[in-house]
Every structure is written in structure tokens, then in C-alpha cells.
Write a protein that holds these residues in place. Structure first.
Motif, PDB file in Angstrom:
ATOM      1  N   GLN A 175       0.831  -1.200   0.000  1.00  0.00           N
ATOM      2  CA  GLN A 175       0.000   0.000   0.000  1.00  0.00           C
ATOM      3  C   GLN A 175       0.873   1.261   0.000  1.00  0.00           C
ATOM      4  O   GLN A 175       1.944   1.288   0.599  1.00  0.00           O
ATOM      5  N   ASN A 176       0.383   2.301  -0.666  1.00  0.00           N
ATOM      6  CA  ASN A 176       1.063   3.598  -0.683  1.00  0.00           C
ATOM      7  C   ASN A 176       0.480   4.466   0.423  1.00  0.00           C
ATOM      8  O   ASN A 176      -0.646   4.944   0.313  1.00  0.00           O
ATOM      9  N   ILE A 177       1.226   4.631   1.502  1.00  0.00           N
ATOM     10  CA  ILE A 177       0.703   5.367   2.651  1.00  0.00           C
ATOM     11  C   ILE A 177       1.725   6.391   3.135  1.00  0.00           C
ATOM     12  O   ILE A 177       2.923   6.280   2.865  1.00  0.00           O
ATOM     13  N   ASN A 178       1.233   7.379   3.857  1.00  0.00           N
ATOM     14  CA  ASN A 178       2.099   8.335   4.541  1.00  0.00           C
ATOM     15  C   ASN A 178       2.290   7.863   5.972  1.00  0.00           C
ATOM     16  O   ASN A 178       1.314   7.731   6.720  1.00  0.00           O
ATOM     17  N   ALA A 179       3.517   7.606   6.346  1.00  0.00           N
ATOM     18  CA  ALA A 179       3.808   7.168   7.711  1.00  0.00           C
ATOM     19  C   ALA A 179       3.983   8.373   8.626  1.00  0.00           C
ATOM     20  O   ALA A 179       4.073   9.530   8.181  1.00  0.00           O
ATOM     21  N   VAL A 180       4.006   8.119   9.911  1.00  0.00           N
ATOM     22  CA  VAL A 180       4.320   9.140  10.903  1.00  0.00           C
ATOM     23  C   VAL A 180       5.734   9.668  10.630  1.00  0.00           C
ATOM     24  O   VAL A 180       6.651   8.891  10.353  1.00  0.00           O
ATOM     25  N   THR A 181       5.903  10.986  10.662  1.00  0.00           N
ATOM     26  CA  THR A 181       7.248  11.548  10.503  1.00  0.00           C
ATOM     27  C   THR A 181       7.926  11.592  11.865  1.00  0.00           C
ATOM     28  O   THR A 181       7.267  11.742  12.902  1.00  0.00           O
ATOM     29  N   LYS A 182       9.239  11.472  11.877  1.00  0.00           N
ATOM     30  CA  LYS A 182       9.938  11.500  13.152  1.00  0.00           C
ATOM     31  C   LYS A 182      11.277  12.210  13.010  1.00  0.00           C
ATOM     32  O   LYS A 182      11.925  12.159  11.958  1.00  0.00           O
ATOM     33  N   THR A 183      11.671  12.876  14.099  1.00  0.00           N
ATOM     34  CA  THR A 183      12.914  13.634  14.156  1.00  0.00           C
ATOM     35  C   THR A 183      13.664  13.221  15.411  1.00  0.00           C
ATOM     36  O   THR A 183      13.088  13.210  16.505  1.00  0.00           O
ATOM     37  N   LEU A 184      14.927  12.879  15.278  1.00  0.00           N
ATOM     38  CA  LEU A 184      15.731  12.489  16.436  1.00  0.00           C
ATOM     39  C   LEU A 184      15.902  13.661  17.389  1.00  0.00           C
ATOM     40  O   LEU A 184      16.310  14.750  16.998  1.00  0.00           O
ATOM     41  N   LEU A 185      15.563  13.428  18.654  1.00  0.00           N
ATOM     42  CA  LEU A 185      15.737  14.428  19.702  1.00  0.00           C
ATOM     43  C   LEU A 185      17.003  14.196  20.514  1.00  0.00           C
ATOM     44  O   LEU A 185      17.744  15.127  20.821  1.00  0.00           O
ATOM     45  N   LEU A 186      17.239  12.929  20.873  1.00  0.00           N
ATOM     46  CA  LEU A 186      18.373  12.623  21.738  1.00  0.00           C
ATOM     47  C   LEU A 186      18.752  11.156  21.617  1.00  0.00           C
ATOM     48  O   LEU A 186      17.893  10.282  21.654  1.00  0.00           O
ATOM     49  N   ASP A 187      20.042  10.913  21.467  1.00  0.00           N
ATOM     50  CA  ASP A 187      20.603   9.568  21.603  1.00  0.00           C
ATOM     51  C   ASP A 187      21.261   9.539  22.977  1.00  0.00           C
ATOM     52  O   ASP A 187      22.229  10.266  23.226  1.00  0.00           O
ATOM     53  N   LEU A 188      20.720   8.715  23.877  1.00  0.00           N
ATOM     54  CA  LEU A 188      21.215   8.721  25.254  1.00  0.00           C
ATOM     55  C   LEU A 188      22.655   8.244  25.355  1.00  0.00           C
ATOM     56  O   LEU A 188      23.293   8.434  26.390  1.00  0.00           O
ATOM     57  N   SER A 189      23.179   7.655  24.289  1.00  0.00           N
ATOM     58  CA  SER A 189      24.590   7.260  24.291  1.00  0.00           C
ATOM     59  C   SER A 189      25.509   8.470  24.350  1.00  0.00           C
ATOM     60  O   SER A 189      26.693   8.343  24.677  1.00  0.00           O
TER      61      SER A 189
END
Length: 428
Positions: free
Chosen positions: A328-342
Motif C-alpha cells: 500500500q502507498n501510505i504516509n507514515a508518521v514523521t519523526k525527528t531524532l531528539l536525543l541519543d542517550l549514548s
């Protein structure tokens, strides 16, 4: 000139109002907010409280009314009956140290989670994972991950209980989440959750009307589990709290495993382990990647990589009408990295060693700024530990707010310039 002064005052006040409004919202959270490390506390594996073994803390929530926290244990009634704890965290005692102690953590009560009709769950009949406290109703919502294995299949569930652990009701989970087909979940025609990758989390909308859960990885008919080479297409599922009926669903793309196992070929996974709401269909999501022997350069070898993302579902396709999204051709949730705890460091410059962090919640405000509290599931493993990590959110004005301020100041400058021109005497 009096008109000019009044106009300038109005424009300047409007600009300040824009800043203040943005600051109020940014205290809750904005995509531009910065997360800083306040400290941690560690509870050793084997710690007991009121006849129970403390461990498996897979989700955490904060009760602003009491100033205490609720944490669910993912004990499948094997060590002690399925349960949740009420505890207190003194953030003043959290330390940016590899040996912070545990003085800032105190357990107050433990409550048995009851099945419908009353009584504790029998061994291996439940897998508690997610928990959220609803202050408006003084109720607790909790998720049961479900099971797909050779030992049997169990449907994932989302339930409501009273504060004493007694069952109130089940939410209506669509049948496409129920495991069917092969135990491995890799055969044609298989449906439902992958084993140990079901309902790991819960979140409540800001208006208190919608409850969200999500699969840790995709459904078997949607995608394979996450691996080193590819991610997995999890579903975020929403419910109407008033009716208990399911509503919209969105696809959230879990990232591939962060670091390969050492040696290659050993166990590795990544999943959406918890999330919290920060706006209209906007979330802070937490992905926990684990691989045997994996190590970020310069950090202790725990195998865990914990990353926080800003996730926005406002433009995502509602896939609630699709039994499978394959092809299916769908729009997924967009996401942006906030923090890598490493990337977090202690005061002495040493890196923060991360255990199997699975829970996230807003905590109390400190100096007007929100806090985030994370908790780890130690898997009741002597080589692991129960870890509480505190982060502070520093508000950063939204770009549109800065633009409003600059526009306002520019308008003030124009008004003043024109006023000076009008007031200047004409040449004889």
C-alpha cells in the motif's frame, strides 16, 4: 508623537505576548526543545519490597496530584503475581555519576493486577507492559503484550482497572492484532503481533479523550521485525476512552537495529518501547535497540542504544481500514531524532551506561521546566539493573515566534522612522 508612542507600545506588547505564548507551550514540549541530563539512580537486581521482587519495570507514569509515580512490572506472574508499584523519586538526589546510589528512590505500595472477575493472574497468562494513569477518572490503563510462540498464543489487550487493581473493562482491540497462523510469524497468511513485539506502551491525549497504544514492531502481515539491515512498520492504534472502541491507526517506522551484535549473527532487535503525547497526534517516542555485545565507541558494553524522537502523525494515513499495509502507498508518521542517550556524560566525563530502558513519563517541573523520567526493565537478570534517568526540557522558541518578534520590531522601526520624518522641520 503620542500616537507613535502608543502604536509602538502596542506592537511591542504584541511581540512579547507572542513570545510568552510560545514559552508556555514550549514548557510542555516543542520539537526545538533541548533535553539535558539531570542524573540517575540505580536499584540493584534482587531488591525486594513487601514480599515481591522489584524488577521488570516496563512503564512509568507520574501522578501530579500525589507527586508519586506508578510503574508496572512485566513479571508474567512467574516470580510474584502481576503487579504495579507506587513509588517516590527525589530528583534532588539524582546524580550524574556512574555510582549514584538509590537514596532517591523509595517504593510505597505494591498492587496486584486482577483478572476479570477478580483474583491474580495465573503464571504465564499475562504480560503487563504499558501503563498510564488517568487523573480525570482516577483509573489506570494497562496493556498486555500478547504472545505468539510454541507455548501458545495470547491476544494483546488494553484494559482499564481501578486503583486497587480490579478490572473495569477491556478496550476493543481489532482482530488483525490477534496472532494466528505459525508460531514463528513468518509464514504466508500469518496475522497479528510478532512474539514479544506487541503492545509495549500506552499514551493519553492532552484532552484526555483518546488512548493510544502501539506495537513494538509491525504486525506479521505488515512487515518483518526490525533487523540490522531494515526497520519495521509498527502500528499506532487509538481508542475512544469514553466508548472503548478503536479509532484511527497510523504507521510508525521503527529504525533498524542501531549497532550490529558482536560477534555477528547473535540476537539483535529494535522496537518502539514507549511514548507520550506532546500535542495533537504528536509524541515523544522511545526506541530501544539491543544487540548482544554491541557497543557505541567510548561507552560501556551493555548492548543497549536508547533514542528519543519527536513523532508527528497529523499528516499520516489512517490505516484502520487496512488489514495489511503490504504493497500500500501510505504516509507514515514523521519523526525527528531528539536525543541519543549514548551521548550523555557524567560530571567526570564518563559515559552513561544504559540498561534496557523501556518506560518514559513527564515528571514534576523544576524551575518552571518540564522533566522526563525514564525507567529500565532489568529482565530480573543479575547482570542488569533497574535504572531511573532524569532529563530536563529546556524550551526553545518556535521559528514562527521569532519571525513574529522580528516582524513586530521591524514595524516599530518603520513607525518610528516615519514619525521622525513627520516631526522634522521643513527646509526654508
Amino acid at each position: 508623537m503620542d500616537f507613535i508612542r502608543k502604536t509602538c507600545a502596542i506592537v511591542f506588547a504584541a511581540s512579547l505576548f507572542a513570545i510568552s505564548v510560545a514559552s508556555v507551550h514550549a514548557v510542555d514540549f516543542s520539537v526545538n526543545s533541548r533535553l539535558s541530563y539531570l542524573g540517575q539512580q540505580i536499584i540493584p537486581t534482587g531488591t525486594t519490597f513487601n514480599g515481591t521482587t522489584v524488577g521488570g519495570l516496563s512503564s512509568l507514569d507520574y501522578n501530579h496530584g500525589t507527586g508519586r509515580y506508578l510503574a508496572i512490572s512485566d513479571d508474567r506472574s512467574n516470580i510474584n503475581p502481576a503487579r504495579f508499584y507506587e513509588l517516590s523519586l527525589d530528583l534532588e538526589k539524582f546524580r550524574r555519576s556512574s555510582a549514584p546510589g538509590q537514596d532517591g528512590v523509595s517504593f510505597n505500595t505494591v498492587t496486584t493486577i486482577q483478572k476479570a472477575g477478580g483474583g491474580a493472574f495465573a503464571a504465564n497468562t499475562v504480560d503487563p507492559e504499558g501503563l498510564r494513569f488517568d487523573p480525570a477518572r482516577n483509573r489506570i490503563y494497562w496493556s498486555n503484550e500478547g504472545q505468539r510462540s510454541g507455548a501458545g498464543f495470547q491476544n494483546p489487550t488494553v484494559r482499564e482497572m481501578n486503583m486497587d487493581g480490579s478490572q473495569v473493562r477491556d478496550f476493543a482491540v481489532p482482530h488483525r492484532y490477534h496472532p494466528s497462523g505459525s508460531a514463528a510469524g513468518l509464514a504466508a497468511g500469518d496475522k497479528g503481533v510478532h512474539n514479544n513485539l506487541g503492545f509495549e506502551n500506552l499514551a493519553i491525549s492532552k484532552d484526555g479523550n483518546t488512548l493510544y497504544t502501539a506495537t513494538e514492531n509491525g504486525l506479521t502481515q505488515d512487515s518483518l521485525p526490525a533487523s540490522i539491515s531494515s526497520g519495521s512498520r509498527s502500528r499506532i492504534l487509538s481508542f475512544d476512552i469514553a466508548t472503548g472502541q478503536s479509532k484511527a491507526e497510523y504507521i510508525y517506522d521503527v529504525s533498524p537495529v542501531a549497532i550490529a551484535p558482536v560477534p555477528a549473527g547473535l540476537f539483535a532487535t529494535n522496537g518502539l518501547t514507549d511514548f507520550i503525547v506532546v500535542g495533537d497526534r504528536q509524541f515523544i517516542t522511545m526506541e530501544r535497540s539491543f544487540a548482544v555485545g554491541a557497543q557505541t565507541p567510548g561507552t560501556p558494553v551493555t548492548g543497549n542504544t536508547i533514542r528519543l524522537f519527536y513523532a508527528d502523525a497529523r499528516n499520516a494515513t489512517d490505516v484502520s481500514g487496512l488489514e495489511s499495509i503490504s504493497g500500500q502507498n501510505i504516509n507514515a508518521v514523521t519523526k525527528t531524532l531528539l536525543l541519543d542517550l549514548s551521548d550523555l556524560k557524567h560530571d567526570d566525563g564518563t559515559p552513561l551506561a544504559l540498561d534496557n530502558i523501556e518506560g518514559i513519563a513527564f515528571g514534576p517541573k523544576i524551575n518552571g521546566m518540564e522533566t522526563l523520567i525514564l525507567v529500565s526493565d532489568n529482565n530480573f537478570n543479575n547482570a542488569q539493573f533497574t535504572q531511573f534517568v532524569a532529563l530536563q526540557i529546556t524550551a526553545v522558541p518556535e521559528p514562527e515566534t521569532n519571525a513574529m518578534l522580528l516582524a513586530g520590531l521591524a514595524l516599530v522601526s518603520i513607525i518610528v522612522h516615519r514619525g521622525q520624518s513627520m516631526a522634522a522641520p521643513s527646509n526654508p
